[in-house]
Design a protein around this motif. Structure first.
Motif, mmCIF file in Angstrom:
data_model
loop_
_atom_site.group_PDB
_atom_site.id
_atom_site.type_symbol
_atom_site.label_atom_id
_atom_site.label_comp_id
_atom_site.label_asym_id
_atom_site.label_seq_id
_atom_site.Cartn_x
_atom_site.Cartn_y
_atom_site.Cartn_z
ATOM 1 N N SER A 49 0.842 -1.196 0.000
ATOM 2 C CA SER A 49 0.000 0.000 0.000
ATOM 3 C C SER A 49 0.879 1.250 0.000
ATOM 4 O O SER A 49 0.937 1.990 0.983
ATOM 5 C CB SER A 49 -0.923 -0.008 1.219
ATOM 6 N N PRO A 50 1.582 1.509 -1.099
ATOM 7 C CA PRO A 50 2.561 2.608 -1.113
ATOM 8 C C PRO A 50 1.949 3.985 -0.865
ATOM 9 O O PRO A 50 2.596 4.855 -0.286
ATOM 10 C CB PRO A 50 3.179 2.515 -2.510
ATOM 11 N N ASP A 51 0.713 4.198 -1.288
ATOM 12 C CA ASP A 51 0.098 5.514 -1.124
ATOM 13 C C ASP A 51 -0.306 5.795 0.318
ATOM 14 O O ASP A 51 -0.449 6.963 0.707
ATOM 15 C CB ASP A 51 -1.128 5.644 -2.030
ATOM 16 N N ASP A 52 -0.494 4.752 1.108
ATOM 17 C CA ASP A 52 -0.980 4.914 2.481
ATOM 18 C C ASP A 52 0.063 4.516 3.520
ATOM 19 O O ASP A 52 -0.262 4.412 4.700
ATOM 20 C CB ASP A 52 -2.245 4.065 2.696
ATOM 21 N N THR A 53 1.302 4.299 3.082
ATOM 22 C CA THR A 53 2.363 3.847 3.980
ATOM 23 C C THR A 53 3.463 4.897 4.068
ATOM 24 O O THR A 53 3.846 5.482 3.059
ATOM 25 C CB THR A 53 2.960 2.521 3.485
ATOM 26 N N LYS A 54 3.942 5.122 5.271
ATOM 27 C CA LYS A 54 5.103 5.993 5.458
ATOM 28 C C LYS A 54 6.194 5.214 6.173
ATOM 29 O O LYS A 54 5.918 4.373 7.039
ATOM 30 C CB LYS A 54 4.726 7.249 6.257
ATOM 31 N N ASP A 58 -0.315 12.138 7.464
ATOM 32 C CA ASP A 58 -0.873 10.962 8.135
ATOM 33 C C ASP A 58 -0.546 9.718 7.324
ATOM 34 O O ASP A 58 -0.055 9.795 6.200
ATOM 35 C CB ASP A 58 -2.382 11.094 8.368
ATOM 36 N N ALA A 59 -0.791 8.579 7.932
ATOM 37 C CA ALA A 59 -0.513 7.306 7.274
ATOM 38 C C ALA A 59 -1.414 6.239 7.873
ATOM 39 O O ALA A 59 -1.688 6.246 9.083
ATOM 40 C CB ALA A 59 0.947 6.913 7.464
ATOM 41 N N GLU A 60 -1.879 5.345 7.028
ATOM 42 C CA GLU A 60 -2.628 4.189 7.535
ATOM 43 C C GLU A 60 -1.669 3.126 8.054
ATOM 44 O O GLU A 60 -1.999 2.363 8.965
ATOM 45 C CB GLU A 60 -3.518 3.618 6.439
ATOM 46 N N HIS A 61 -0.466 3.103 7.464
ATOM 47 C CA HIS A 61 0.540 2.107 7.849
ATOM 48 C C HIS A 61 1.876 2.817 8.077
ATOM 49 O O HIS A 61 2.307 3.608 7.247
ATOM 50 C CB HIS A 61 0.702 1.040 6.765
ATOM 51 N N LEU A 62 2.515 2.523 9.192
ATOM 52 C CA LEU A 62 3.818 3.085 9.509
ATOM 53 C C LEU A 62 4.818 1.938 9.592
ATOM 54 O O LEU A 62 4.660 1.016 10.407
ATOM 55 C CB LEU A 62 3.763 3.840 10.840
ATOM 56 N N VAL A 63 5.848 1.988 8.743
ATOM 57 C CA VAL A 63 6.864 0.935 8.703
ATOM 58 C C VAL A 63 8.154 1.483 9.299
ATOM 59 O O VAL A 63 8.794 2.361 8.714
ATOM 60 C CB VAL A 63 7.094 0.435 7.259
#
Length: 288
Positions: free
Chosen positions: A24-29, A47-52
């Motif tokens: 999910s590249p558009d929603d991941t930081k 903001d981000a839905e997913h934080l890596v």
């Protein structure tokens, strides 16, 4: 304030991180040291839905030599860049710049890769990276590519790293025997640079043989002062000669106008700081 809710993951390899990013590249930081990302997330400017979190990927840490190249992992903290003997020996201006970043707390959390990808025009790494002809190693699902610093910084807060890619390491030529100095002007302590200058200088026979000059916060990206570099070749190491060679450093730049100073003020600062940086590097004087 409190950031919006997100899922958190902490991979231990680059491949795992890339798989998470690709999902999910558009929603991941990507989280490096977090010294730039977390504050803007708290303000809900991002903001981000997913934080890596890349903090557990050991292969992205450390400093080493690869033949005649200095290699720095993107997740290497500022304090290690500032204090590592290999950086001091082969890229002195980079060590000097790292030591000037913010405060000790930030230097022990923030990373060189995170700062480079953030690409703030007032950040302290882009100008040294450009002056030293650094190469940035970027890894994605299709493999690894290397981008020279001159092509890496594209605009304000914009780099050549794609949404599905990770900056994994920084590679630099060795400048062993050269002197390095980073001169930075701020309004208050621990502030972003109003203007700063990175200088790496080689002296031979009592004169400047070669110089590498990079400017911080004099445009939307770092600037290489090649005209001044040419003028410094063969220059005597005295205040008057160096000042004359550095007089044109602000020509062609586009510094910002803001509460910290207008463009003309920044052009004046660039001229003064370039002279100081070149003399300090040439004389290999201890950093401030």
């Amino acid at each position: 304030m409190i950031p919006t809710s997100f899922d958190y993951a902490a991979p231990t390899t680059i491949d795992e991180a890339l798989q998470m990013l690709a999902a999910s590249p558009d929603d991941t930081k990507l989280l490096a040291g977090g010294q730039s990302l977390i504050p803007v997330m708290k303000l809900r400017l991002a903001d981000a839905e997913h934080l890596v979190d890349l903090g557990r990927i050991e292969q992205m840490r450390g400093v080493r030599m690869d033949g005649d190249r200095l290699v720095i992992g993107a997740m290497t903290e500022h304090h290690e860049v500032a204090s590592h003997p290999l950086v001091a020996a082969h890229a002195g201006v980079l060590a000097d710049a790292a030591a000037s970043v913010a405060d000790p707390q930030v230097r022990h959390r923030g990373t060189i890769g995170g700062a480079l990808v953030h690409a703030d025009p007032a950040g302290d790494y882009p100008a040294p990276a450009l002056a030293l002809d650094a190469e940035l190693v970027i890894t994605g699902a299709t493999g690894t590519r290397t981008v020279p610093a001159a092509e890496f910084f594209e605009d304000y807060f914009t780099t050549a790293v794609g949404d599905d890619e990770i900056l994994t390491e920084i590679r630099l030529p060795s400048y062993s025997g050269w002197g390095g100095r980073y001169e930075k002007f701020t309004r208050v302590a621990q502030q972003w640079s109003i203007v700063a200058v990175a200088a790496e200088v080689r002296v031979d026979g009592g004169v400047i043989a070669e110089a590498r000059i990079g400017l911080t916060n004099m445009g939307s990206t770092p600037i290489r002062a090649r005209g001044v570099e040419a003028a410094l070749a063969g220059c005597a190491i005295d205040d008057g000669s160096v000042a004359e060679a550095c007089a044109s450093v602000a020509e062609g730049t586009s510094p910002p106008n803001d509460i910290n100073g207008d463009a003309d003020y920044r052009r004046h600062l660039a001229t003064v700081l370039t002279r100081r940086a070149v003399l300090g590097a040439a004389r290999q004087e201890p950093a401030h």
